[in-house]
Design a protein around this motif. Structure first.
Motif, mmCIF file in Angstrom:
data_model
loop_
_atom_site.group_PDB
_atom_site.id
_atom_site.type_symbol
_atom_site.label_atom_id
_atom_site.label_comp_id
_atom_site.label_asym_id
_atom_site.label_seq_id
_atom_site.Cartn_x
_atom_site.Cartn_y
_atom_site.Cartn_z
ATOM 1 N N UNK A 168 14.977 -9.682 20.360
ATOM 2 C CA UNK A 168 14.670 -10.056 21.730
ATOM 3 C C UNK A 168 14.229 -8.807 22.489
ATOM 4 N N UNK A 169 13.452 -9.023 23.542
ATOM 5 C CA UNK A 169 12.974 -7.906 24.364
ATOM 6 C C UNK A 169 13.604 -8.005 25.748
ATOM 7 N N UNK A 170 14.071 -6.906 26.256
ATOM 8 C CA UNK A 170 14.646 -6.846 27.604
ATOM 9 C C UNK A 170 13.513 -6.938 28.622
ATOM 10 N N UNK A 171 13.618 -7.862 29.566
ATOM 11 C CA UNK A 171 12.581 -8.019 30.586
ATOM 12 C C UNK A 171 12.972 -7.367 31.903
ATOM 13 N N UNK A 172 14.273 -7.195 32.151
ATOM 14 C CA UNK A 172 14.740 -6.484 33.348
ATOM 15 C C UNK A 172 16.200 -6.090 33.164
ATOM 16 N N UNK A 173 16.645 -5.148 33.971
ATOM 17 C CA UNK A 173 18.057 -4.756 33.958
ATOM 18 C C UNK A 173 18.609 -4.709 35.378
ATOM 19 N N UNK A 174 18.069 -5.567 36.229
ATOM 20 C CA UNK A 174 18.512 -5.664 37.624
ATOM 21 C C UNK A 174 19.643 -6.684 37.708
ATOM 22 N N UNK A 175 20.872 -6.206 37.749
ATOM 23 C CA UNK A 175 22.030 -7.084 37.796
ATOM 24 C C UNK A 175 22.633 -7.082 39.190
ATOM 25 N N UNK A 176 23.099 -8.254 39.624
ATOM 26 C CA UNK A 176 23.734 -8.352 40.929
ATOM 27 C C UNK A 176 25.196 -7.928 40.873
ATOM 28 N N UNK A 177 25.896 -8.307 39.810
ATOM 29 C CA UNK A 177 27.326 -8.057 39.733
ATOM 30 C C UNK A 177 27.714 -6.947 38.762
ATOM 31 N N UNK A 178 26.963 -6.779 37.706
ATOM 32 C CA UNK A 178 27.368 -5.900 36.617
ATOM 33 C C UNK A 178 26.430 -4.704 36.493
ATOM 34 N N UNK A 179 26.921 -3.618 35.935
ATOM 35 C CA UNK A 179 26.101 -2.441 35.687
ATOM 36 C C UNK A 179 25.576 -2.529 34.263
ATOM 37 N N UNK A 180 24.296 -2.810 34.122
ATOM 38 C CA UNK A 180 23.696 -2.902 32.789
ATOM 39 C C UNK A 180 22.532 -1.933 32.618
ATOM 40 N N UNK A 181 22.135 -1.249 33.694
ATOM 41 C CA UNK A 181 20.957 -0.387 33.604
ATOM 42 C C UNK A 181 21.196 0.859 32.753
ATOM 43 N N UNK A 182 22.447 1.159 32.405
ATOM 44 C CA UNK A 182 22.695 2.298 31.526
ATOM 45 C C UNK A 182 22.777 1.901 30.053
ATOM 46 N N UNK A 183 22.729 0.610 29.752
ATOM 47 C CA UNK A 183 22.782 0.168 28.345
ATOM 48 C C UNK A 183 21.610 -0.734 27.957
ATOM 49 N N UNK A 184 20.776 -1.131 28.909
ATOM 50 C CA UNK A 184 19.582 -1.933 28.625
ATOM 51 C C UNK A 184 18.359 -1.240 29.207
ATOM 52 N N UNK A 185 17.261 -1.255 28.457
ATOM 53 C CA UNK A 185 16.009 -0.658 28.902
ATOM 54 C C UNK A 185 14.916 -1.724 28.874
ATOM 55 N N UNK A 186 14.322 -2.040 30.029
ATOM 56 C CA UNK A 186 13.227 -3.017 30.048
ATOM 57 C C UNK A 186 12.102 -2.599 29.100
ATOM 58 N N UNK A 187 11.591 -3.563 28.336
ATOM 59 C CA UNK A 187 10.524 -3.308 27.380
ATOM 60 C C UNK A 187 11.022 -2.965 25.987
ATOM 61 N N UNK A 188 12.296 -2.643 25.840
ATOM 62 C CA UNK A 188 12.848 -2.299 24.528
ATOM 63 C C UNK A 188 13.279 -3.567 23.792
ATOM 64 N N UNK A 189 13.103 -3.566 22.478
ATOM 65 C CA UNK A 189 13.502 -4.680 21.633
ATOM 66 C C UNK A 189 14.885 -4.409 21.054
ATOM 67 N N UNK A 190 15.720 -5.442 21.051
ATOM 68 C CA UNK A 190 17.097 -5.322 20.573
ATOM 69 C C UNK A 190 17.362 -6.328 19.456
ATOM 70 N N UNK A 191 18.302 -5.975 18.575
ATOM 71 C CA UNK A 191 18.727 -6.842 17.478
ATOM 72 C C UNK A 191 19.846 -7.751 17.946
ATOM 73 N N UNK A 192 19.680 -9.064 17.760
ATOM 74 C CA UNK A 192 20.716 -10.029 18.114
ATOM 75 C C UNK A 192 21.639 -10.205 16.914
ATOM 76 N N UNK A 193 22.920 -9.969 17.136
ATOM 77 C CA UNK A 193 23.920 -10.109 16.075
ATOM 78 C C UNK A 193 24.647 -11.437 16.154
ATOM 79 N N UNK A 194 24.733 -12.019 17.355
ATOM 80 C CA UNK A 194 25.337 -13.324 17.546
ATOM 81 C C UNK A 194 24.827 -13.878 18.863
ATOM 82 N N UNK A 195 25.004 -15.192 19.056
ATOM 83 C CA UNK A 195 24.461 -15.839 20.235
ATOM 84 C C UNK A 195 25.368 -16.998 20.623
#
Length: 70
Positions: A15-42
């Motif tokens: 999957x590819x990250x499309x944004x890391x703008x979170x209202x409640x949680x801090x995710x901008x230090x572990x997700x990078x928009x445009x980067x592809x990630x491996x899904x291990x479970x869903x």
């Protein structure tokens, strides 16, 4: 306690990250928009991926789009 071995599991899809703008949680230090990630479970609401820290984390699906296999 299956979640303790997810890092070693086979990748389900990519999957590819499309944004890391979170209202409640801090995710901008572990997700990078445009980067592809491996899904291990869903689940219905979350992807469990290997994030920028190198560990498996659960994130809402709205941060991502699926990458086609073609």
């Amino acid at each position: 306690m299956i979640h303790k071995n997810w890092e070693n599991h086979k990748t389900i899809k990519h999957i590819e990250c499309v944004h890391n703008d979170a209202e409640k949680f801090v995710v901008n230090n572990v997700l990078t928009p445009g980067q592809t990630y491996d899904v291990k479970n869903e689940s219905d609401e979350f992807y469990f991926i290997v994030d920028n820290s190198g560990r498996v984390g659960g994130f809402y699906k709205h941060y991502f789009k699926e990458v086609s296999n073609s």
